[in-house]
Design a protein around this motif. Structure first.
Motif, PDB file in Angstrom:
ATOM      1  N   THR A   7       0.859  -1.174   0.000  1.00  0.00           N
ATOM      2  CA  THR A   7       0.000   0.000   0.000  1.00  0.00           C
ATOM      3  C   THR A   7       0.893   1.220   0.000  1.00  0.00           C
ATOM      4  OG1 THR A   7      -0.115  -0.078   2.410  1.00  0.00           O
ATOM      5  CG2 THR A   7      -1.906  -1.129   1.208  1.00  0.00           C
ATOM      6  N   TYR A   8       0.546   2.214  -0.755  1.00  0.00           N
ATOM      7  CA  TYR A   8       1.369   3.395  -0.909  1.00  0.00           C
ATOM      8  C   TYR A   8       0.649   4.603  -0.336  1.00  0.00           C
ATOM      9  CZ  TYR A   8       3.489   0.293  -4.282  1.00  0.00           C
ATOM     10  OH  TYR A   8       4.077  -0.787  -4.875  1.00  0.00           O
ATOM     11  N   THR A   9       1.369   5.387   0.428  1.00  0.00           N
ATOM     12  CA  THR A   9       0.804   6.636   0.911  1.00  0.00           C
ATOM     13  C   THR A   9       1.013   7.690  -0.164  1.00  0.00           C
ATOM     14  OG1 THR A   9       2.846   7.395   1.919  1.00  0.00           O
ATOM     15  CG2 THR A   9       1.398   6.054   3.300  1.00  0.00           C
ATOM     16  N   ARG A  10       0.402   8.820   0.008  1.00  0.00           N
ATOM     17  CA  ARG A  10       0.533   9.901  -0.958  1.00  0.00           C
ATOM     18  C   ARG A  10       2.002  10.331  -1.117  1.00  0.00           C
ATOM     19  NH1 ARG A  10      -3.791  14.389  -1.913  1.00  0.00           N
ATOM     20  NH2 ARG A  10      -4.949  12.483  -1.766  1.00  0.00           N
ATOM     21  N   ILE A  11       2.741  10.393  -0.013  1.00  0.00           N
ATOM     22  CA  ILE A  11       4.151  10.788  -0.082  1.00  0.00           C
ATOM     23  C   ILE A  11       4.960   9.734  -0.819  1.00  0.00           C
ATOM     24  CG2 ILE A  11       6.218  11.208   1.312  1.00  0.00           C
ATOM     25  CD1 ILE A  11       4.333  12.394   3.447  1.00  0.00           C
ATOM     26  N   GLU A  12       4.730   8.454  -0.500  1.00  0.00           N
ATOM     27  CA  GLU A  12       5.482   7.386  -1.135  1.00  0.00           C
ATOM     28  C   GLU A  12       5.241   7.332  -2.640  1.00  0.00           C
ATOM     29  OE1 GLU A  12       3.954   4.181   1.177  1.00  0.00           O
ATOM     30  OE2 GLU A  12       5.822   3.986   2.290  1.00  0.00           O
ATOM     31  N   ARG A  13       4.049   7.645  -3.082  1.00  0.00           N
ATOM     32  CA  ARG A  13       3.731   7.552  -4.509  1.00  0.00           C
ATOM     33  C   ARG A  13       4.657   8.404  -5.366  1.00  0.00           C
ATOM     34  NH1 ARG A  13      -2.411   7.857  -3.516  1.00  0.00           N
ATOM     35  NH2 ARG A  13      -2.915   5.669  -3.356  1.00  0.00           N
ATOM     36  N   SER A  14       5.126   9.515  -4.832  1.00  0.00           N
ATOM     37  CA  SER A  14       5.963  10.396  -5.637  1.00  0.00           C
ATOM     38  C   SER A  14       7.304   9.756  -5.955  1.00  0.00           C
ATOM     39  CB  SER A  14       6.179  11.733  -4.918  1.00  0.00           C
ATOM     40  OG  SER A  14       6.925  11.522  -3.733  1.00  0.00           O
ATOM     41  N   HIS A  15       7.685   8.707  -5.206  1.00  0.00           N
ATOM     42  CA  HIS A  15       8.952   8.032  -5.438  1.00  0.00           C
ATOM     43  C   HIS A  15       8.815   6.800  -6.316  1.00  0.00           C
ATOM     44  CE1 HIS A  15      10.828  10.701  -2.588  1.00  0.00           C
ATOM     45  NE2 HIS A  15       9.903  10.411  -1.702  1.00  0.00           N
ATOM     46  N   TRP A  16       7.608   6.472  -6.697  1.00  0.00           N
ATOM     47  CA  TRP A  16       7.352   5.312  -7.534  1.00  0.00           C
ATOM     48  C   TRP A  16       6.956   5.780  -8.932  1.00  0.00           C
ATOM     49  CZ3 TRP A  16       8.173   0.330  -5.928  1.00  0.00           C
ATOM     50  CH2 TRP A  16       8.440   0.165  -4.573  1.00  0.00           C
ATOM     51  N   LEU A  17       7.567   5.186  -9.926  1.00  0.00           N
ATOM     52  CA  LEU A  17       7.328   5.567 -11.315  1.00  0.00           C
ATOM     53  C   LEU A  17       6.441   4.550 -12.008  1.00  0.00           C
ATOM     54  CD1 LEU A  17      11.041   6.342 -12.262  1.00  0.00           C
ATOM     55  CD2 LEU A  17       9.287   8.002 -11.573  1.00  0.00           C
ATOM     56  N   LYS A  18       5.713   5.028 -12.983  1.00  0.00           N
ATOM     57  CA  LYS A  18       4.977   4.130 -13.863  1.00  0.00           C
ATOM     58  C   LYS A  18       5.984   3.511 -14.834  1.00  0.00           C
ATOM     59  CE  LYS A  18       0.621   6.599 -13.629  1.00  0.00           C
ATOM     60  NZ  LYS A  18      -0.435   7.265 -14.392  1.00  0.00           N
ATOM     61  N   MET A  19       5.595   2.419 -15.445  1.00  0.00           N
ATOM     62  CA  MET A  19       6.461   1.695 -16.370  1.00  0.00           C
ATOM     63  C   MET A  19       7.024   2.615 -17.456  1.00  0.00           C
ATOM     64  SD  MET A  19       7.775  -1.267 -17.333  1.00  0.00           S
ATOM     65  CE  MET A  19       6.862  -2.627 -16.652  1.00  0.00           C
ATOM     66  N   GLY A  20       6.176   3.428 -18.065  1.00  0.00           N
ATOM     67  CA  GLY A  20       6.613   4.312 -19.144  1.00  0.00           C
ATOM     68  C   GLY A  20       7.631   5.342 -18.684  1.00  0.00           C
ATOM     69  N   ARG A  43      14.050  -2.038  -8.071  1.00  0.00           N
ATOM     70  CA  ARG A  43      13.032  -2.326  -7.055  1.00  0.00           C
ATOM     71  C   ARG A  43      11.674  -1.999  -7.664  1.00  0.00           C
ATOM     72  NH1 ARG A  43      11.334   0.668  -1.826  1.00  0.00           N
ATOM     73  NH2 ARG A  43      10.122  -0.975  -0.845  1.00  0.00           N
ATOM     74  N   ALA A  44      10.842  -3.007  -7.750  1.00  0.00           N
ATOM     75  CA  ALA A  44       9.551  -2.829  -8.411  1.00  0.00           C
ATOM     76  C   ALA A  44       8.491  -3.657  -7.714  1.00  0.00           C
ATOM     77  CB  ALA A  44       9.650  -3.227  -9.876  1.00  0.00           C
ATOM     78  N   GLY A  50      -2.052  -5.457 -12.195  1.00  0.00           N
ATOM     79  CA  GLY A  50      -1.093  -6.003 -13.158  1.00  0.00           C
ATOM     80  C   GLY A  50      -0.069  -4.988 -13.610  1.00  0.00           C
ATOM     81  N   HIS A  51      -0.266  -3.731 -13.246  1.00  0.00           N
ATOM     82  CA  HIS A  51       0.679  -2.671 -13.613  1.00  0.00           C
ATOM     83  C   HIS A  51       1.867  -2.693 -12.657  1.00  0.00           C
ATOM     84  CE1 HIS A  51      -2.029  -0.764 -16.498  1.00  0.00           C
ATOM     85  NE2 HIS A  51      -2.999  -1.060 -15.632  1.00  0.00           N
ATOM     86  N   TRP A  52       3.014  -2.276 -13.177  1.00  0.00           N
ATOM     87  CA  TRP A  52       4.224  -2.210 -12.363  1.00  0.00           C
ATOM     88  C   TRP A  52       4.446  -0.791 -11.866  1.00  0.00           C
ATOM     89  CZ3 TRP A  52       7.299  -6.200 -10.896  1.00  0.00           C
ATOM     90  CH2 TRP A  52       7.153  -7.420 -11.571  1.00  0.00           C
ATOM     91  N   ARG A  53       5.015  -0.689 -10.669  1.00  0.00           N
ATOM     92  CA  ARG A  53       5.520   0.577 -10.141  1.00  0.00           C
ATOM     93  C   ARG A  53       6.978   0.341  -9.789  1.00  0.00           C
ATOM     94  NH1 ARG A  53       1.849   1.866 -12.431  1.00  0.00           N
ATOM     95  NH2 ARG A  53       0.028   3.047 -11.784  1.00  0.00           N
ATOM     96  N   ILE A  54       7.828   1.233 -10.272  1.00  0.00           N
ATOM     97  CA  ILE A  54       9.263   1.083 -10.117  1.00  0.00           C
ATOM     98  C   ILE A  54       9.775   2.211  -9.229  1.00  0.00           C
ATOM     99  CG2 ILE A  54      11.478   1.012 -11.323  1.00  0.00           C
ATOM    100  CD1 ILE A  54       8.405   0.271 -13.314  1.00  0.00           C
ATOM    101  N   GLU A  55      10.571   1.853  -8.241  1.00  0.00           N
ATOM    102  CA  GLU A  55      11.106   2.827  -7.295  1.00  0.00           C
ATOM    103  C   GLU A  55      12.146   3.691  -8.007  1.00  0.00           C
ATOM    104  OE1 GLU A  55      13.179   4.796  -4.323  1.00  0.00           O
ATOM    105  OE2 GLU A  55      14.173   3.092  -5.229  1.00  0.00           O
TER     106      GLU A  55
END
Length: 79
Positions: A7-20, A43-44, A50-55
């Protein structure tokens, strides 16, 4: 973690990238990026959708390592 998924908090989301976004930073195709995720080169996390989030930091580390390898290779060529 909820139901086995991160689970990602709002702050953490900014450090995770979409695949593209990660693909653009590394200048690689989707299959290569997916391979990096599966092999653990970055780190993903795979979301329930099914979507990836990459640190982002792991992408930056990979770029730094890649640059260092290129510099070392060029040094060897110049000897």
């Amino acid at each position: 973690m909820k139901d086995g998924h991160p689970t990602y908090t709002r702050i953490e989301r900014s450090h995770w990238l979409k695949m593209g976004q990660a693909m653009s930073m590394l200048n690689v195709c989707r299959d290569t990026m997916r391979s990096y995720c599966v092999q653990g080169l970055v780190r993903a996390e795979k979301l329930p959708s099914g979507h990836w989030r990459i640190e982002q930091g792991s992408i930056e580390q990979l770029l730094q390592c890649r640059d260092e390898l290129i510099v070392e290779h060029l040094r060897r060529l110049m000897l």
